[in-house]
Write a protein that holds these residues in place. Structure first.
Motif, PDB file in Angstrom:
ATOM      1  N   THR A  48       0.849  -1.185   0.000  1.00 47.12           N
ATOM      2  CA  THR A  48       0.000   0.000   0.000  1.00 47.12           C
ATOM      3  C   THR A  48       0.886   1.237   0.000  1.00 47.12           C
ATOM      4  O   THR A  48       1.704   1.414   0.898  1.00 47.12           O
ATOM      5  CB  THR A  48      -0.922   0.000   1.235  1.00 47.12           C
ATOM      6  N   ALA A  49       0.723   2.094  -0.982  1.00 45.23           N
ATOM      7  CA  ALA A  49       1.589   3.264  -1.151  1.00 45.23           C
ATOM      8  C   ALA A  49       1.623   4.107   0.126  1.00 45.23           C
ATOM      9  O   ALA A  49       0.599   4.243   0.816  1.00 45.23           O
ATOM     10  CB  ALA A  49       1.095   4.109  -2.322  1.00 45.23           C
ATOM     11  N   PRO A  50       2.852   4.615   0.463  1.00 47.82           N
ATOM     12  CA  PRO A  50       4.090   4.588  -0.332  1.00 47.82           C
ATOM     13  C   PRO A  50       4.906   3.313  -0.177  1.00 47.82           C
ATOM     14  O   PRO A  50       5.991   3.198  -0.707  1.00 47.82           O
ATOM     15  CB  PRO A  50       4.867   5.773   0.254  1.00 47.82           C
ATOM     16  N   ASN A  51       4.335   2.346   0.534  1.00 43.55           N
ATOM     17  CA  ASN A  51       5.039   1.095   0.813  1.00 43.55           C
ATOM     18  C   ASN A  51       5.158   0.251  -0.447  1.00 43.55           C
ATOM     19  O   ASN A  51       4.202   0.118  -1.205  1.00 43.55           O
ATOM     20  CB  ASN A  51       4.226   0.346   1.878  1.00 43.55           C
ATOM     21  N   ARG A  52       6.341  -0.337  -0.670  1.00 40.46           N
ATOM     22  CA  ARG A  52       6.561  -1.163  -1.869  1.00 40.46           C
ATOM     23  C   ARG A  52       6.064  -2.595  -1.678  1.00 40.46           C
ATOM     24  O   ARG A  52       5.694  -3.249  -2.634  1.00 40.46           O
ATOM     25  CB  ARG A  52       8.053  -1.181  -2.225  1.00 40.46           C
ATOM     26  N   GLY A  53       6.114  -3.093  -0.467  1.00 44.34           N
ATOM     27  CA  GLY A  53       5.578  -4.413  -0.204  1.00 44.34           C
ATOM     28  C   GLY A  53       6.563  -5.550  -0.404  1.00 44.34           C
ATOM     29  O   GLY A  53       7.575  -5.419  -1.100  1.00 44.34           O
ATOM     30  N   ASP A  54       6.253  -6.713   0.224  1.00 41.89           N
ATOM     31  CA  ASP A  54       7.098  -7.906   0.139  1.00 41.89           C
ATOM     32  C   ASP A  54       6.443  -9.013  -0.672  1.00 41.89           C
ATOM     33  O   ASP A  54       6.865 -10.160  -0.622  1.00 41.89           O
ATOM     34  CB  ASP A  54       7.397  -8.431   1.549  1.00 41.89           C
ATOM     35  N   GLY A  55       5.393  -8.671  -1.432  1.00 39.34           N
ATOM     36  CA  GLY A  55       4.680  -9.702  -2.176  1.00 39.34           C
ATOM     37  C   GLY A  55       5.382 -10.157  -3.440  1.00 39.34           C
ATOM     38  O   GLY A  55       5.123 -11.250  -3.949  1.00 39.34           O
ATOM     39  N   SER A  56       6.296  -9.338  -3.958  1.00 36.27           N
ATOM     40  CA  SER A  56       7.021  -9.706  -5.175  1.00 36.27           C
ATOM     41  C   SER A  56       8.382  -9.017  -5.133  1.00 36.27           C
ATOM     42  O   SER A  56       8.571  -7.944  -5.696  1.00 36.27           O
ATOM     43  CB  SER A  56       6.246  -9.276  -6.424  1.00 36.27           C
ATOM     44  N   VAL A  57       9.339  -9.655  -4.441  1.00 35.43           N
ATOM     45  CA  VAL A  57      10.637  -9.036  -4.185  1.00 35.43           C
ATOM     46  C   VAL A  57      11.700  -9.755  -5.010  1.00 35.43           C
ATOM     47  O   VAL A  57      11.769 -10.973  -5.026  1.00 35.43           O
ATOM     48  CB  VAL A  57      11.002  -9.111  -2.692  1.00 35.43           C
ATOM     49  N   ALA A  58      12.537  -8.960  -5.679  1.00 30.35           N
ATOM     50  CA  ALA A  58      13.630  -9.525  -6.479  1.00 30.35           C
ATOM     51  C   ALA A  58      14.948  -8.933  -6.027  1.00 30.35           C
ATOM     52  O   ALA A  58      14.986  -7.924  -5.321  1.00 30.35           O
ATOM     53  CB  ALA A  58      13.409  -9.236  -7.956  1.00 30.35           C
ATOM     54  N   CYS A  59      16.034  -9.564  -6.419  1.00 22.14           N
ATOM     55  CA  CYS A  59      17.354  -9.031  -6.129  1.00 22.14           C
ATOM     56  C   CYS A  59      17.585  -7.800  -6.995  1.00 22.14           C
ATOM     57  O   CYS A  59      17.446  -7.858  -8.216  1.00 22.14           O
ATOM     58  CB  CYS A  59      18.434 -10.072  -6.405  1.00 22.14           C
TER      59      CYS A  59
ATOM     60  N   ALA B 168       4.696   3.063   6.187  1.00 23.46           N
ATOM     61  CA  ALA B 168       5.103   4.306   5.523  1.00 23.46           C
ATOM     62  C   ALA B 168       6.506   4.221   4.929  1.00 23.46           C
ATOM     63  O   ALA B 168       7.008   5.214   4.396  1.00 23.46           O
ATOM     64  CB  ALA B 168       5.025   5.467   6.520  1.00 23.46           C
ATOM     65  N   ASP B 169       7.131   3.080   5.013  1.00 26.63           N
ATOM     66  CA  ASP B 169       8.485   2.887   4.478  1.00 26.63           C
ATOM     67  C   ASP B 169       8.427   2.958   2.948  1.00 26.63           C
ATOM     68  O   ASP B 169       7.808   2.114   2.305  1.00 26.63           O
ATOM     69  CB  ASP B 169       9.011   1.528   4.945  1.00 26.63           C
ATOM     70  N   PRO B 170       9.097   3.939   2.325  1.00 22.42           N
ATOM     71  CA  PRO B 170       8.999   4.098   0.872  1.00 22.42           C
ATOM     72  C   PRO B 170      10.062   3.345   0.082  1.00 22.42           C
ATOM     73  O   PRO B 170      10.025   3.349  -1.157  1.00 22.42           O
ATOM     74  CB  PRO B 170       9.194   5.607   0.694  1.00 22.42           C
ATOM     75  N   GLN B 171      11.014   2.712   0.753  1.00 24.93           N
ATOM     76  CA  GLN B 171      12.148   2.106   0.058  1.00 24.93           C
ATOM     77  C   GLN B 171      11.745   0.855  -0.724  1.00 24.93           C
ATOM     78  O   GLN B 171      10.907   0.066  -0.280  1.00 24.93           O
ATOM     79  CB  GLN B 171      13.224   1.717   1.064  1.00 24.93           C
ATOM     80  N   PRO B 172      12.353   0.656  -1.900  1.00 19.21           N
ATOM     81  CA  PRO B 172      12.206  -0.649  -2.564  1.00 19.21           C
ATOM     82  C   PRO B 172      12.760  -1.746  -1.660  1.00 19.21           C
ATOM     83  O   PRO B 172      13.645  -1.508  -0.846  1.00 19.21           O
ATOM     84  CB  PRO B 172      13.061  -0.502  -3.827  1.00 19.21           C
ATOM     85  N   ARG B 173      12.256  -2.945  -1.841  1.00 20.46           N
ATOM     86  CA  ARG B 173      12.712  -4.085  -1.051  1.00 20.46           C
ATOM     87  C   ARG B 173      13.616  -4.967  -1.918  1.00 20.46           C
ATOM     88  O   ARG B 173      13.435  -5.074  -3.136  1.00 20.46           O
ATOM     89  CB  ARG B 173      11.525  -4.894  -0.538  1.00 20.46           C
ATOM     90  N   THR B 174      14.559  -5.603  -1.264  1.00 19.46           N
ATOM     91  CA  THR B 174      15.494  -6.475  -1.982  1.00 19.46           C
ATOM     92  C   THR B 174      15.642  -7.793  -1.235  1.00 19.46           C
ATOM     93  O   THR B 174      15.572  -7.831  -0.004  1.00 19.46           O
ATOM     94  CB  THR B 174      16.866  -5.795  -2.138  1.00 19.46           C
ATOM     95  N   VAL B 175      15.798  -8.864  -1.995  1.00 21.79           N
ATOM     96  CA  VAL B 175      15.997 -10.181  -1.396  1.00 21.79           C
ATOM     97  C   VAL B 175      17.463 -10.552  -1.518  1.00 21.79           C
ATOM     98  O   VAL B 175      18.116 -10.238  -2.508  1.00 21.79           O
ATOM     99  CB  VAL B 175      15.101 -11.245  -2.065  1.00 21.79           C
ATOM    100  N   ARG B 176      17.990 -11.181  -0.495  1.00 22.62           N
ATOM    101  CA  ARG B 176      19.385 -11.621  -0.479  1.00 22.62           C
ATOM    102  C   ARG B 176      19.460 -13.091  -0.880  1.00 22.62           C
ATOM    103  O   ARG B 176      18.599 -13.899  -0.530  1.00 22.62           O
ATOM    104  CB  ARG B 176      19.987 -11.417   0.910  1.00 22.62           C
ATOM    105  N   ILE B 177      20.518 -13.444  -1.578  1.00 23.66           N
ATOM    106  CA  ILE B 177      20.649 -14.781  -2.152  1.00 23.66           C
ATOM    107  C   ILE B 177      20.564 -15.874  -1.080  1.00 23.66           C
ATOM    108  O   ILE B 177      20.869 -15.645   0.082  1.00 23.66           O
ATOM    109  CB  ILE B 177      21.961 -14.920  -2.929  1.00 23.66           C
ATOM    110  N   PRO B 178      20.148 -17.075  -1.464  1.00 23.29           N
ATOM    111  CA  PRO B 178      20.095 -18.188  -0.513  1.00 23.29           C
ATOM    112  C   PRO B 178      21.487 -18.506   0.030  1.00 23.29           C
ATOM    113  O   PRO B 178      22.487 -18.374  -0.675  1.00 23.29           O
ATOM    114  CB  PRO B 178      19.558 -19.349  -1.353  1.00 23.29           C
TER     115      PRO B 178
END
Length: 568
Positions: free
Chosen positions: A133-144, A243-253
C-alpha cells in the motif's frame, strides 16, 4: 569512601533465594547494610564483602549476599548501604508474579514486530507493514536489485518472490532467515519443554515466513533458503513500517539459512504432530529438502560485501559447521537416522566450549545440546546423557564466573571486551543454567539463572535495568523506528518487557562512540535511540528473555499461560 552506589535487581527477589547486590566503594573494610520494608523498618542487616577491583565496570566494589525473606508488603523494599539507598524492588510472591508479567510482555513483543498484518493493540497498534500500500513497496514480489548479484542470471534471480509475513528482526524493517530460525526455535523449545502450546501461534508466524523463503522444486537451488529481505537503502528514525517508501530487496540463498530451516522445521515436525499433523508433515518435508540442499551447497555464505550499501545487516557467517550440527541434532531427534548422528560426531566441534561461550544467530550449537538433553523423539539415551553432562559442565564454569565477577554476571569474555548484544549472551547463559537445573535438580544452577536476571534488571555497572518498563531506572529510549516516542511524540513509546543489546566495547555507532569513548566494557552503553550498537532490540533476544522469565516464574509458582495477548 569516595564513591558509592547500590545496584540491585529492580524487579525483585523471590523468597528463599539469594538477594544479591553490588555496592561501588573503595572502602578497604566491610560496610553495614540494612534491608528495609516499605515503612522504613529494618527487616535484616549485615555487612558487605569487599570484592575489590571490578575491571569490567572500572570500579572498586563490595557485594551483598543474603536470602530474600517472605513478605506481606511485597513492593518498595530497598537496600541501604552506609546511608546510600538502592532503587526499590519487590520481594516474595510479588517478585514471582512480576517474572510472570515479564515473560508475557517479552513474548508479546514478537507479535508487535509482525510484518504483513495489522497490529491490533490500543497503544502499540499500527497498519500492516510491507503489503504494497503506497508509499510502501511491499514484500509480495521481491527480487534481487543488485546488478552484480552472481545469481541474477539463474532462473529465480530476476523474478519476484512472495516474502510477506515474518517478523521485523530489530529496530529496522529487515527480516532475516538466521535470526528468525533462532527465534522460532526458542518458542518451539518452550512448548516442547513445558507442554504449554500457547506460543505455537507466534512460532508458526515466523516459521511460515521461513517456509516461503525456501526455493521450490524447479529452481536451480531447490530447497535452499533466501537469507533476507530488507530495504534497498537505510531509512531514518522514526518511520512506521507501512510508511516505508524504500524498494525491497531479497538476499541470495545461503547454507546457514538453509540449515536453520532444516533445524526448526524438524523441530516443528515433532512439536506440531499432536496439534496439526498435516502441518507437521509439511515441516518434515521442508526439513529433508533443506538438509539435502545445504549438504550439496555447503559453502554459500552471507558476506559483508553482499550486503554493502543496502538497508540491511550483513549477518555474515563463513563457518556453518555449527548450523549443520544443529540441523543434524534436530533431524536425529525426529528420525533417529544414523546419517545425522554421524554428522554430529564428525563435526570437529567442542560442545562444552560452545555452550560455555553462549549462543546467538552465528553460533547455534548450544541449541542442539538443549534439544538433545530433552531426549525427544528418537534421541538416543546416550546422546541425551551426553548433552546433559555438557550443560552441567558448562554451568559449573558459569557459576565460577558469576562468583568471580563484581556484578555477578556469567559473561566474562577472555579479552575483556563486551560484544555487540552482550545482554543476549547473559540470556544464553541463563538458559543453559536453567536447563542444567532442570536436568540435575541442583539448586545452585537455578540460583545462577536468577543472578543472570539480577544483572539484566539493574545489578550492573550502568545502574539501569536493561529491560523496558521493569525497574525504577529502566531503559526507555531504544533504537526502533516505530517505538520512537523519544524522537517524535506522535509515535508510541517502547512497550514493557523489551531487552536491549547492552554494553558493547566496539561502540560501533557515532552516538555511543561520542558518549562512551574510553569507558570500561560494562559501561559502553547509552540509553539513546541513536545508538543502534548498544540500544537496539531484536526478536531473538526477546524470545530468550521470555523463556528465562517464564522458567523462573514456573519454578517458583504454579505455571500460568505464556500466551501472546493481542491487547494491552
Amino acid at each position: 569512601m569516595t564513591t558509592h552506589a547500590v545496584r540491585v535487581n529492580q524487579l525483585g527477589y523471590p523468597a528463599g533465594w539469594p538477594l544479591g547486590a553490588t555496592v561501588v566503594s573503595d572502602s578497604p573494610t566491610p560496610l553495614r547494610w540494612q534491608l528495609r520494608d516499605p515503612s522504613g523498618t529494618t527487616a535484616a542487616a549485615g555487612e558487605t564483602s569487599v570484592h575489590g577491583p571490578d575491571p569490567a565496570a572500572g570500579e572498586t566494589v563490595h557485594t551483598v549476599t543474603t536470602t530474600a525473606p517472605a513478605s506481606t508488603d511485597p513492593t518498595d523494599w530497598v537496600l541501604v548501604v552506609d546511608g546510600v539507598q538502592s532503587a526499590p524492588f519487590a520481594l516474595g510472591a510479588r517478585a514471582a508474579d512480576r517474572y510472570r508479567d515479564l515473560a508475557r510482555d517479552a513474548a508479546r513483543f514478537l507479535y508487535l514486530q509482525r510484518s504483513g498484518t495489522p497490529i491490533a493493540d490500543p497503544r502499540f497498534g499500527r497498519p500492516a507493514g510491507h503489503v504494497g500500500t503506497a508509499p510502501n513497496r511491499g514484500d509480495g514480489s521481491v527480487a534481487c536489485h543488485r546488478a552484480d548479484c552472481p545469481r541474477r542470471r539463474l532462473l529465480f534471480g530476476c523474478r519476484g518472490h512472495d516474502l510477506r509475513g515474518g517478523w521485523y528482526d530489530a529496530g529496522d524493517h529487515g527480516k532475516y532467515a538466521v535470526t528468525t530460525a533462532v527465534t522460532v526455535w526458542l518458542l518451539q523449545h518452550a512448548v516442547e519443554r513445558s507442554g504449554d502450546p500457547n506460543l505455537l501461534d507466534e512460532a508458526r508466524w515466523g516459521l511460515e515466513f521461513l517456509l516461503s523463503a525456501q526455493l521450490p522444486t524447479g529452481d536451480p537451488d531447490a530447497g535452499m533458503v533466501f537469507a533476507a529481505v530488507h530495504d534497498a537503502r537505510w531509512t531514518g528514525l522514526p518511520l512506521r513500517p507501512d510508511a516505508d517508501p524504500q524498494p525491497r530487496t531479497v538476499r541470495i540463498p545461503t547454507t546457514a539459512a538453509t540449515y536453520g530451516l532444516a533445524a526448526v522445521a524438524a523441530q516443528a515436525a515433532r512439536v506440531w504432530e499432536v496439534h496439526d499433523p498435516v502441518f507437521a508433515a509439511r515441516c518434515r518435508t521442508a526439513a529433508d529438502r533443506a538438509w539435502n540442499a545445504a549438504t550439496h551447497n555447503p559453502v554459500v555464505y552471507a558476506t559483508v560485501a553482499e550486503a554493502a550499501d543496502t538497508g540491511g545487516g550483513p549477518y555474515d557467517d563463513s563457518d556453518v559447521r555449527d548450523e549443520r550440527y544443529w540441523a543434524a541434532a534436530e533431524l536425529a531427534a525426529l528420525t533417529g537416522a544414523e546419517e545425522y548422528r554421524y554428522a554430529m560426531l564428525h563435526s570437529g566441534l567442542d560442545p562444552v566450549a560452545a555452550v560455555h561461550e553462549g549462543f546467538d544467530w552465528r553460533s547455534v550449537l548450544p541449541l542442539a545440546q538443549l534439544t538433545l538433553a530433552l531426549g525427544p523423539g528418537w534421541t538416543a539415551a546416550s546422546a541425551a546423557t551426553g548433552a546433559r553432562a555438557v550443560l552441567a559442565t558448562a554451568s559449573e564454569m558459569l557459576l565460577t564466573t558469576i562468583a568471580a565477577e563484581g556484578h555477578a554476571t556469567p559473561y566474562a569474555p577472555p579479552d575483556g571486551r563486551y560484544c555487540w548484544g552482550s545482554n543476549s549472551r547473559v540470556l544464553a547463559h541463563a538458559l543453559t543454567l536453567a536447563a542444567a537445573a532442570d536436568h540435575t535438580g541442583d539448586a545452585r544452577f537455578f540460583a545462577g539463572e536468577l543472578a543472570c536476571l539480577d544483572y539484566l534488571l539493574g545489578r550492573n555497572a550502568t545502574g539501569f535495568s536493561q529491560v523496558t518498563g521493569y525497574g525504577a531506572r529502566a531503559v526507555a529510549r531504544p533504537h526502533h523506528r516505530f517505538f520512537a516516542q523519544a524522537i517524535d511524540p506522535a509515535y508510541p513509546p517502547a512497550p514493557p518487557g523489551v531487552v536491549v543489546g547492552g554494553p558493547n566495547s566496539g561502540l560501533d555507532d557515532p552516538v555511543a562512540a561520542m558518549a562512551r569513548s574510553g569507558a570500561p566494557p560494562q559501561k559502553c552503553w547509552i540509553d539513546d535511540p541513536g545508538s543502534w550498537a548498544t540500544n537496539e532490540v531484536t526478536i531473538g533476544w526477546n524470545a530468550a528473555l521470555a523463556l528465562v522469565a517464564n522458567h523462573v516464574a514456573t519454578h517458583l509458582a504454579p505455571p500460568r499461560s505464556l500466551g501472546t495477548p493481542r491487547a494491552a
